[in-house]
Write a protein that holds these residues in place. Structure first.
Motif, mmCIF file in Angstrom:
data_model
loop_
_atom_site.group_PDB
_atom_site.id
_atom_site.type_symbol
_atom_site.label_atom_id
_atom_site.label_comp_id
_atom_site.label_asym_id
_atom_site.label_seq_id
_atom_site.Cartn_x
_atom_site.Cartn_y
_atom_site.Cartn_z
ATOM 1 N N HIS A 128 16.912 11.024 4.454
ATOM 2 C CA HIS A 128 18.340 10.726 4.291
ATOM 3 C C HIS A 128 18.774 11.029 2.869
ATOM 4 O O HIS A 128 18.576 10.236 1.973
ATOM 5 C CB HIS A 128 18.633 9.276 4.663
ATOM 6 C CG HIS A 128 17.570 8.319 4.235
ATOM 7 N ND1 HIS A 128 16.425 8.082 4.958
ATOM 8 C CD2 HIS A 128 17.449 7.554 3.140
ATOM 9 C CE1 HIS A 128 15.661 7.225 4.327
ATOM 10 N NE2 HIS A 128 16.243 6.884 3.214
ATOM 11 N N HIS A 140 11.527 3.165 8.149
ATOM 12 C CA HIS A 140 11.669 4.005 6.953
ATOM 13 C C HIS A 140 10.368 4.757 6.667
ATOM 14 O O HIS A 140 9.286 4.238 6.880
ATOM 15 C CB HIS A 140 12.035 3.100 5.770
ATOM 16 C CG HIS A 140 12.555 3.840 4.578
ATOM 17 N ND1 HIS A 140 11.749 4.596 3.774
ATOM 18 C CD2 HIS A 140 13.798 3.937 4.064
ATOM 19 C CE1 HIS A 140 12.488 5.132 2.805
ATOM 20 N NE2 HIS A 140 13.738 4.741 2.955
ATOM 21 N N GLU A 141 10.489 5.984 6.132
ATOM 22 C CA GLU A 141 9.302 6.703 5.704
ATOM 23 C C GLU A 141 8.552 5.917 4.642
ATOM 24 O O GLU A 141 9.209 5.130 3.956
ATOM 25 C CB GLU A 141 9.715 8.079 5.135
ATOM 26 C CG GLU A 141 10.441 8.001 3.792
ATOM 27 C CD GLU A 141 11.755 8.768 3.814
ATOM 28 O OE1 GLU A 141 12.464 8.715 4.829
ATOM 29 O OE2 GLU A 141 12.064 9.426 2.809
ATOM 30 N N PRO A 142 7.270 6.163 4.421
ATOM 31 C CA PRO A 142 6.399 7.067 5.166
ATOM 32 C C PRO A 142 6.219 6.593 6.615
ATOM 33 O O PRO A 142 5.947 5.419 6.837
ATOM 34 C CB PRO A 142 5.066 6.968 4.423
ATOM 35 C CG PRO A 142 5.200 5.907 3.393
ATOM 36 C CD PRO A 142 6.590 5.422 3.369
ATOM 37 N N PHE A 192 4.003 13.095 5.555
ATOM 38 C CA PHE A 192 5.033 12.483 4.706
ATOM 39 C C PHE A 192 5.061 13.170 3.343
ATOM 40 O O PHE A 192 6.095 13.588 2.851
ATOM 41 C CB PHE A 192 4.742 10.980 4.560
ATOM 42 C CG PHE A 192 5.419 10.328 3.376
ATOM 43 C CD1 PHE A 192 6.804 10.223 3.305
ATOM 44 C CD2 PHE A 192 4.665 9.805 2.332
ATOM 45 C CE1 PHE A 192 7.419 9.628 2.222
ATOM 46 C CE2 PHE A 192 5.281 9.205 1.241
ATOM 47 C CZ PHE A 192 6.661 9.122 1.186
ATOM 48 N N ARG A 193 3.874 13.304 2.760
ATOM 49 C CA ARG A 193 3.784 13.819 1.393
ATOM 50 C C ARG A 193 4.113 15.317 1.324
ATOM 51 O O ARG A 193 4.828 15.766 0.442
ATOM 52 C CB ARG A 193 2.375 13.574 0.871
ATOM 53 C CG ARG A 193 2.284 13.314 -0.617
ATOM 54 C CD ARG A 193 0.840 13.175 -1.025
ATOM 55 N NE ARG A 193 0.041 14.185 -0.342
ATOM 56 C CZ ARG A 193 -1.197 13.991 0.090
ATOM 57 N NH1 ARG A 193 -1.795 12.851 -0.085
ATOM 58 N NH2 ARG A 193 -1.851 14.953 0.709
ATOM 59 N N PRO A 197 4.696 0.740 2.038
ATOM 60 C CA PRO A 197 5.169 0.217 0.752
ATOM 61 C C PRO A 197 6.286 -0.814 0.895
ATOM 62 O O PRO A 197 7.295 -0.756 0.218
ATOM 63 C CB PRO A 197 5.644 1.473 0.014
ATOM 64 C CG PRO A 197 5.974 2.444 1.077
ATOM 65 C CD PRO A 197 5.199 2.084 2.308
ATOM 66 N N PHE A 198 6.109 -1.739 1.839
ATOM 67 C CA PHE A 198 7.101 -2.796 2.061
ATOM 68 C C PHE A 198 6.424 -3.875 2.891
ATOM 69 O O PHE A 198 5.338 -3.660 3.434
ATOM 70 C CB PHE A 198 8.321 -2.243 2.814
ATOM 71 C CG PHE A 198 7.966 -1.327 3.956
ATOM 72 C CD1 PHE A 198 7.479 -1.831 5.157
ATOM 73 C CD2 PHE A 198 8.082 0.056 3.824
ATOM 74 C CE1 PHE A 198 7.130 -0.987 6.198
ATOM 75 C CE2 PHE A 198 7.739 0.908 4.868
ATOM 76 C CZ PHE A 198 7.261 0.388 6.049
ATOM 77 N N THR A 236 0.846 -1.198 0.000
ATOM 78 C CA THR A 236 0.000 0.000 0.000
ATOM 79 C C THR A 236 0.880 1.246 0.000
ATOM 80 O O THR A 236 2.086 1.162 0.218
ATOM 81 C CB THR A 236 -0.883 0.026 1.259
ATOM 82 O OG1 THR A 236 -0.012 0.057 2.405
ATOM 83 C CG2 THR A 236 -1.773 -1.199 1.337
ATOM 84 N N ASP A 237 0.265 2.389 -0.225
ATOM 85 C CA ASP A 237 1.036 3.631 -0.186
ATOM 86 C C ASP A 237 1.560 3.914 1.219
ATOM 87 O O ASP A 237 2.640 4.451 1.389
ATOM 88 C CB ASP A 237 0.159 4.809 -0.638
ATOM 89 C CG ASP A 237 -0.035 4.801 -2.145
ATOM 90 O OD1 ASP A 237 0.749 4.113 -2.832
ATOM 91 O OD2 ASP A 237 -0.951 5.462 -2.638
ATOM 92 N N HIS A 251 14.193 14.283 -3.044
ATOM 93 C CA HIS A 251 13.847 12.894 -3.319
ATOM 94 C C HIS A 251 14.331 12.407 -4.667
ATOM 95 O O HIS A 251 14.245 11.256 -4.989
ATOM 96 C CB HIS A 251 12.339 12.719 -3.225
ATOM 97 C CG HIS A 251 11.596 13.687 -4.086
ATOM 98 N ND1 HIS A 251 11.338 14.978 -3.681
ATOM 99 C CD2 HIS A 251 11.104 13.566 -5.330
ATOM 100 C CE1 HIS A 251 10.690 15.607 -4.646
ATOM 101 N NE2 HIS A 251 10.539 14.790 -5.659
ATOM 102 N N GLN A 252 14.870 13.301 -5.480
ATOM 103 C CA GLN A 252 15.199 12.891 -6.827
ATOM 104 C C GLN A 252 16.671 13.082 -7.140
ATOM 105 O O GLN A 252 17.193 14.180 -7.010
ATOM 106 C CB GLN A 252 14.378 13.726 -7.798
ATOM 107 C CG GLN A 252 14.029 12.964 -9.036
ATOM 108 C CD GLN A 252 13.296 13.844 -10.008
ATOM 109 O OE1 GLN A 252 12.562 14.744 -9.619
ATOM 110 N NE2 GLN A 252 13.532 13.604 -11.259
ATOM 111 N N HIS A 260 8.521 14.725 2.322
ATOM 112 C CA HIS A 260 8.878 14.502 0.925
ATOM 113 C C HIS A 260 9.391 15.778 0.279
ATOM 114 O O HIS A 260 10.266 15.743 -0.579
ATOM 115 C CB HIS A 260 7.652 13.967 0.176
ATOM 116 C CG HIS A 260 7.986 13.343 -1.127
ATOM 117 N ND1 HIS A 260 7.667 13.912 -2.322
ATOM 118 C CD2 HIS A 260 8.639 12.203 -1.419
ATOM 119 C CE1 HIS A 260 8.107 13.139 -3.307
ATOM 120 N NE2 HIS A 260 8.697 12.097 -2.788
#
Lengths: 396, 276
Positions: free
Chosen positions: A256, A159-161, A187-188, A125-126, A121-122, A331-332, A192
């Motif tokens: 991070h 880890h986030e979220p 988070f968003r 996500p793990f 899920t969002d 984030h990118q 983020h």
């Protein structure tokens, strides 16, 4: 028969654990292992995020050995490959996409679970810790124990979220009432975007993060009860570490990114049920983990490994500490982002950013928060040491 | 050769599919329905069964669509052309021409977001929340997959006022599918019109597909004969074997191993974790 069990937690800050920070009480289980452990007080990761640090933890390599690459270079040898070739059964359980089959980490494992076939899920996500434990238990149930075992278990829950359960969050702050949707919005919209303008929101993020630490500690506790059930407690050496920390606006950011400050690159590292009990103050690097695991099994390390064994524990070894990553912020990662490096010598940390050709130095004893750049005052040799590392002969 | 008992099993599976298809025709008019057809084994069998029902019940075969990602196998295109003529299929070739143009039609080319039309830019910025300036033109990359497949699919639904879409998903395709129902209602959101996905061959395994195709002489793409087990974009599909798909060890090896699903999945996870 001796086994080695490596337990890693993604993005777990060292100062969250009571072992390192007596004011913290988020990890009662891990703290309870203290008296039977060798505790490394100055362990450094070889980078501030998973791609850079796990190359150290599992392959004893620096991130940019073959230049900037998206996947693990095929020439880099994972510890699992060395062990498997030498008759050790290797099993890994994790849920970090950067360590998945696609990124080149499915090498040398007899059993490998990277969770990539699962629907996530969002918000989570793990594969969460409880389900990781189920996978481990399922494996142990069917494992014949005919060979010595190397088992690696990695948790993503910190880890986030950051989405915390209420029962854990109320232990951090009983007055904090926040729904999971609101946590996800933080988070968003805040984490983020690396938006630290509202200190209150950053505080809430940190509280949720702390609740996730309690949750993760409970997963590790359950994992040990599984180990107990399968009689692994008395014939195994346990190594526990995180791959990097997380930032809560200490140096102008969150999460991070490509920075080399201590909230990111100092990590917890302990050996439980090993030959040594007590604190080890000497700085060590996580790149020393693969050769140490080989040493415990009495197997020759891979010539590609850049670190060296930590055994015998407690004996002084004067290790070199280096880190190498891409200086990405946000984030990118962009194609144009350039490398960042650090080294440590006698409590002085030197950081070099290729972007802008900038140097920094901090005295970690006097200036723990790394605010006062003393690069003008440090010995030239220190800069040269890092330059030598940067310009070292790399793999081809 | 397959046993009579197996033949009966296949017949029952087809009968089950027909029942789902008839149910769909009772809920929607033929003109409100459409069929996806990639030219792969599953969607060709799916179409074959739908066509059978239409022939038996004297219903017009619904409009059929195929998505051209600018990276399809010639063998697949040949099959689509040949059998759309032979079976009298009203086939629409759908594609996102704007993205193909921006990439100059070159696979892997760097596409600048600003070169795209307003709708595509909106998809990237608002729906995917992607903030980069460019992305690679690759049908199975995150952005590429969205623009070349999802957007094209939604656009087809809107233009044709489609209420129900026949799709060729199977339960055994991947673990995530194992609880799929035959009818899935997709609610309307900002981008997708409300529609129902109808999945008549859910209960077919990969083995069932091949046994049915061979037993009933249903056409299939020649690439399967050469060892491909799953056909996606031409540049990212590989064969892991040189023997025909149906002679491979279907039960103990992975159908989509030759397709780059692993990348899509990893990228999706990383995006959700806040990277990318």
């Amino acid at each position: 028969m001796n086994n080695v069990i490596l337990i890693t937690v993604d993005a777990l800050r060292k100062d969250m654990l009571g072992i390192y920070n007596e004011k913290s009480n988020l990890s009662p289980f891990l703290d309870s292992l203290k008296d039977s452990s060798a505790i490394f007080c100055n362990a450094f990761s070889s980078g501030p995020y998973t791609q850079s640090s796990f190359q150290g933890i599992l392959a004893s390599e620096y991130y940019l050995e073959y230049g900037k690459e998206k996947k693990l270079n095929p020439k880099k040898i994972l510890v699992s490959q060395v062990l498997k070739e030498n008759g050790i059964y290797t099993a890994g359980f994790h849920s970090n996409a950067y360590l998945s089959y696609y990124f080149g980490y499915k090498k040398g494992w007899d059993t490998f679970y990277d969770s990539m076939e699962e629907e996530v899920t969002d918000m989570y996500p793990f594969t969460r810790g409880g389900d990781i434990n189920n996978k481990v238990e399922e494996f142990l149930k069917n494992y014949s124990f005919g060979k010595p075992l190397f088992l690696w278990v990695h948790y993503m829950d910190v880890h986030e979220p950051y989405i915390a359960e209420n029962n854990y969050l109320s232990k951090i702050d009983p007055d904090l009432k926040i729904s999971k949707d609101e946590m996800f919005s933080l988070f968003r919209d805040v984490l983020h975007k690396r938006d630290i303008s509202d200190g209150k929101k950053v505080d809430i993020l940190k509280k949720i993060y702390m609740a996730k630490v309690i949750e993760t500690d409970s997963y590790i506790k359950n994992l040990f009860s599984i180990f107990s059930k399968y009689n692994l407690l008395n014939n195994s050496t346990f190594i526990m570490a995180s791959d990097h920390g997380d930032e809560f606006s200490e140096h102008g950011g969150l999460s991070h990114d490509g920075k080399m400050y201590n909230e990111l690159v100092t990590v917890p590292l302990l050996f439980y049920k090993s030959s040594y009990e007590g604190k080890i103050k000497e700085p060590v690097s996580l790149i020393d983990i693969p050769p140490t695991i080989c040493d415990i099994f009495g197997i020759e390390a891979s010539p590609t490994f850049k670190g060296s064994s930590l055994l015998p524990l407690g004996e002084r070894k004067n290790k070199d500490i280096f880190g190498e990553a891409i200086n990405k912020i946000g984030h990118q990662e962009k194609e144009t982002d350039k490398p960042i490096y650090f080294t440590l010598d006698n409590n002085i940390k030197v950081i070099y950013r290729k972007e802008g050709d900038t140097w920094e130095a901090y005295n970690l004893l006097e200036d723990k928060s790394e605010k006062e750049n003393i690069i003008g005052k440090v010995d030239k040799n220190l800069k040269d040491k890092l330059k030598d590392f940067i310009n070292r002969k790399r793999g081809e | 050769m397959i046993t009579d008992e197996r033949k009966k099993e296949l017949k029952d599976k087809i009968a089950k599919s027909k029942q789902i298809i008839r149910e769909a025709f009772s809920k929607f008019r033929s003109s409100e329905l459409a069929i996806t057809w990639t030219g792969g084994k599953d969607s060709t069998l799916n179409l074959w069964i739908i066509k059978k029902v239409c022939d038996e019940d004297n219903i017009d075969l619904p409009k059929t669509m195929t998505i051209d990602e600018g990276d399809s196998f010639k063998e697949i295109q040949d099959l689509l052309k040949k059998y759309s003529r032979e079976w009298n299929v009203d086939l629409e070739w759908c594609k996102n021409q704007d993205v193909i143009d921006a990439a100059g039609g070159v696979l892997g080319a760097d596409v600048k977001v600003e070169d795209l039309n307003e709708e595509n830019q909106k998809e990237i910025r608002e729906r995917l929340e992607y903030t980069g300036d460019r992305f690679p033109f690759e049908a199975e990359s995150w952005i590429g997959n969205h623009l070349m497949k999802t957007v094209v699919f939604n656009d087809f639904l809107k233009r044709n006022n489609i209420k129900g879409m026949f799709m060729a998903i199977r339960w055994d395709e991947q673990p995530a599918r194992k609880n799929d129902p035959y009818f899935i209602k997709k609610e309307k959101d900002k981008y997708t019109p409300e529609h129902t996905r109808i999945q008549p061959i859910l209960h077919f395994t990969e083995r069932d597909i091949w046994d049915t195709i061979l037993n009933y002489n249903i056409p299939y793409c020649s690439l399967y004969e050469k060892g491909y087990r799953s056909l996606g974009a031409a540049s990212t599909s590989n064969k892991k074997s040189d023997i025909p798909a149906w002679e491979q060890d279907l039960e103990n090896t992975v159908e989509r191993e030759g397709r780059r699903q692993d990348k899509e999945k990893a990228m999706d996870r990383l995006r959700k974790l806040g990277y990318m």
